[in-house]
Scaffold this active site. Sequence first.
Site, PDB file in Angstrom:
ATOM      1  N   LYS A 145       0.829  -1.207   0.000  1.00 44.34           N
ATOM      2  CA  LYS A 145       0.000   0.000   0.000  1.00 44.34           C
ATOM      3  C   LYS A 145       0.860   1.251   0.000  1.00 44.34           C
ATOM      4  O   LYS A 145       0.573   2.228  -0.712  1.00 44.34           O
ATOM      5  CB  LYS A 145      -0.939  -0.020   1.217  1.00 44.34           C
ATOM      6  CG  LYS A 145      -2.009  -1.106   1.121  1.00 44.34           C
ATOM      7  CD  LYS A 145      -2.724  -1.339   2.431  1.00 44.34           C
ATOM      8  CE  LYS A 145      -3.715  -2.499   2.300  1.00 44.34           C
ATOM      9  NZ  LYS A 145      -4.372  -2.855   3.574  1.00 44.34           N
ATOM     10  N   GLN A 189      -5.036  -1.745   9.627  1.00 48.06           N
ATOM     11  CA  GLN A 189      -4.738  -3.031   8.992  1.00 48.06           C
ATOM     12  C   GLN A 189      -5.296  -4.176   9.836  1.00 48.06           C
ATOM     13  O   GLN A 189      -5.002  -4.296  11.016  1.00 48.06           O
ATOM     14  CB  GLN A 189      -3.225  -3.191   8.812  1.00 48.06           C
ATOM     15  CG  GLN A 189      -2.818  -4.452   8.078  1.00 48.06           C
ATOM     16  CD  GLN A 189      -3.319  -4.473   6.643  1.00 48.06           C
ATOM     17  OE1 GLN A 189      -3.217  -3.495   5.916  1.00 48.06           O
ATOM     18  NE2 GLN A 189      -3.852  -5.615   6.222  1.00 48.06           N
ATOM     19  N   ASP A 212     -11.436   2.327   3.615  1.00 46.29           N
ATOM     20  CA  ASP A 212     -11.599   0.872   3.566  1.00 46.29           C
ATOM     21  C   ASP A 212     -13.064   0.472   3.441  1.00 46.29           C
ATOM     22  O   ASP A 212     -13.384  -0.671   3.120  1.00 46.29           O
ATOM     23  CB  ASP A 212     -10.991   0.225   4.815  1.00 46.29           C
ATOM     24  CG  ASP A 212      -9.740  -0.580   4.506  1.00 46.29           C
ATOM     25  OD1 ASP A 212      -9.472  -0.820   3.314  1.00 46.29           O
ATOM     26  OD2 ASP A 212      -9.026  -0.965   5.441  1.00 46.29           O
TER      27      ASP A 212
END
Length: 386
Positions: A145, A189, A212
């Site tokens: 990322k 994460q 997200d």
Amino acid sequence: MGGAAVAVLAAAATRHNRAPLASLLYRVARGLHDGSAAAAEDKAGMRSSRRRRRRSSSSLLLGPDFPDTWDPPPRAASRAPLPRDAGADYDCTTTIIDGKSIAEDIKLHIAEEVRQMKSAVGHVPGLAVVLVGDRRDSESYVRYKTKGCEEVGIKSLLAKLPGNCTEDEVMDSVSRFNEDPSVHGILVQLPLPQHMDEERILSTISLEKDVDGFHPLNVGNLALRSRKPLFLPCAAKACIELLLQSGIELMGKHVTVIGRSKVVGLPTSLLLQRHHATVSVIHAFTTNPEAITRESDIVISAAGVPNLVRGSWLKQGAVVIDVGTNPIEDPTSDYGYRLTGDVCFEEAVKVASAITPVPGGVGPVTIAMLLGNTLDSAKRVYGPSD
């Protein structure tokens, strides 16, 4: 014919039980979208000998808003089922869906928009990642990322916390990024250590920065077809993007999603329903999952179990999207492990009409979707870059 006119005609077609016409109009709408994208490239002087693929618009990814009208079944006897060997003459030339190539094209467009934004307002999008613990797979995903941000000109920030930290420490990191005006996207994460409440921590992320797409309001708006979420979850979005970019029809198709996690399975099944697919969800308690999966036109596996889906699970000509990224010990690898999918590729490639590899399939496009969501968030702050 404009997009709105197409939607009205398609809705009328479904009310009068004219599904083939509705499907045709849906394809026309997709063609209008592709045509407008090509025209924009011509205007910007971006076209080359091979037209670069751009990420699909939010309205296209969300699918057409057709009414869900059921017709009474005919009185005549039900149609006889197709024979089991109906697809025996299928030309088994499997297409490998190149996620890397699709992702690269999308990132080129994102990078151009980031450059335009920087030129226009003097700012670039910012993405912040909160990483807890030292899981090797999580660290690997964060590296990808961060690299993706660098490639397109997005600023990246990382808050790395030890695995034995408290929930409050994680939430403090999220809160600081919430208050930072240079940060337009925040992700934590997953998975988090077992002693932490994921839902509590994810709910701390500002809705406007939830790139997200896991905030309860985003998921809720995805589930309600009349509403539009601010962000679509990246992996689910990537699955649909891969199918759309590959020209694979979704309306009316039987799609089986293996796994029902909030990260992939649940949002993918919701998004597929917006495309009017008939969706089956397979989970750990499903009876005879092989038989259900074998009846599917499209199989999307996100169970997190290496080689769960064998060739015998697939019908001839099925399309397979393998979301699994399972780390397997491999001393010959630079990181001590390699990634393998949920699908036994060697067997599936002999049966499927199209399949994504692992790695190089869903993963790169998921990161491209994350970068796109971050760009979209910055656009809401600074305005469009064009």
